[in-house]
Design a protein around this motif. Structure first.
Motif: not given
Length: 334
Positions: A159, A164, A185-187, A190-192
């Motif tokens: 996180s 990228e 990104k988690e739907e 939005g976290r990585k």
């Protein structure tokens, strides 16, 4: 049914608390006249040895009635005849049992859910890690050449990564391998993420450790809030009573037993902390009087202490009425 659940939870917590006093009293040789579940008229009773065990009409508490606890008694096994260390153990035992209950309940929750490890168990639908070549069973040992020891280390490192891409080091059957992959990104949040699912461990000793750790964190938070109530940083309007607790139980039941168990641990810990506050009628107040009377001798009689505790009980009743009135306005009238 929500009211029934709330009463059952409250009775269990009070039973544990009073059970602590009971066990400690028996252990140090104090005569226990009655151990009761509930208050009011007796519904069921059984005398075993010197103690009457009873179930009373109103399921709103319970008590452990010890010989000479609130008045003078010539019985050699009376509470007042015991040394100060024995009295202190009895007084503290109730809150101690509530504390232990909180730790055990939280430990059981951790054991049931399981603790995520650094070993990959599977992949999410969107998984750069799988595309890069990671396999189930791989043990993650580093991220960007920084060693990881727990699942939290992994999620924190991902996180906080500003680029990228990210490089993950793994142990595969004793071989050290390294994989570079894109970050997704988690739907919704939005976290990585890299799309890995951890293997879960259920170790009772780890669960107990985490239960104690969680209890400590909750204790610190509660003490902070109590301090803020005293200083006025937190308003008394934030307090809640039986109605608010019943609403909380209702919400917990709706979400599942894990939430109910967590709420029970929270309330049990709350009982432990509040009961040890140095306020008349509470166990903490009785403990303070115990040491004051040890220092002052007969300057404070049983009658004087009883009157002070009575005033404390009246003030606590007034506080209960206040928070109940607030709860009515907050949860019923609105």
């Amino acid at each position: 049914m929500t009211i029934v659940y709330a009463l059952i939870m409250f009775c269990i917590l009070v039973l544990v608390h009073e059970g602590g006093h009971f066990i400690a009293a028996k252990a140090v040789g104090v005569k226990v006249n009655e151990f009761a579940v509930g208050m009011g008229p007796v519904l069921l009773k059984k005398i075993k040895g010197e103690t009457q065990y009873s179930v009373r009409l109103f399921p709103i508490g319970g008590f452990c009635a010890m010989e000479g606890e609130d008045d003078e008694s010539e019985d050699e096994r009376a509470f007042g005849k015991r040394p100060i260390w024995a009295k202190a153990i009895i007084i503290v035992a109730g809150s101690f049992m509530n504390l232990i209950l909180a730790i055990v309940v939280l430990a059981c929750i951790v054991f049931y859910i399981g603790m995520p490890t650094t070993t990959v168990n599977g992949f999410s639908d969107v998984s750069p890690a799988r595309e890069a070549g990671l396999l189930s069973g791989d043990k993650i040992v580093s991220i960007e050449q920084h060693q990881v020891k727990s699942w939290n280390d992994i999620t924190d490192a991902i996180s906080k990564e500003k680029g990228e891409k990210i490089t993950i080091g793994i142990d595969r059957n004793g071989k050290d391998l390294s994989f570079s992959m894109d970050l997704a990104k988690e739907e919704g949040t939005g976290r990585k993420i890299v799309g890995i699912l951890p293997e879960v461990s259920r170790n009772p000793f780890t669960a107990l450790e985490k239960g104690a750790e969680s209890t400590w964190i909750m204790t610190v938070k509660m003490v902070e809030v109590i301090g803020q109530l005293v200083t006025g940083e937190v308003s008394t309007k934030e307090l809640t009573g039986p109605i608010g607790i019943t609403v909380a139980v209702s919400d917990s039941v709706r979400y599942g037993f894990i939430y109910v168990a967590n709420l029970a641990a929270l309330i049990s810990l709350n009982l432990a902390i509040v009961n040890m506050l140095p306020f008349p009628a509470l166990d903490g107040g009785r403990l303070v009087f115990l040491f004051i009377r040890k220092i002052t001798g007969r300057a404070i009689t049983d009658d004087i202490e009883a009157k002070v505790h009575f005033v404390g009980i009246m003030l606590l009743f007034a506080l209960m009425i206040y928070v109940t009135w607030q709860d009515i306005g907050r949860f019923i009238l609105n």
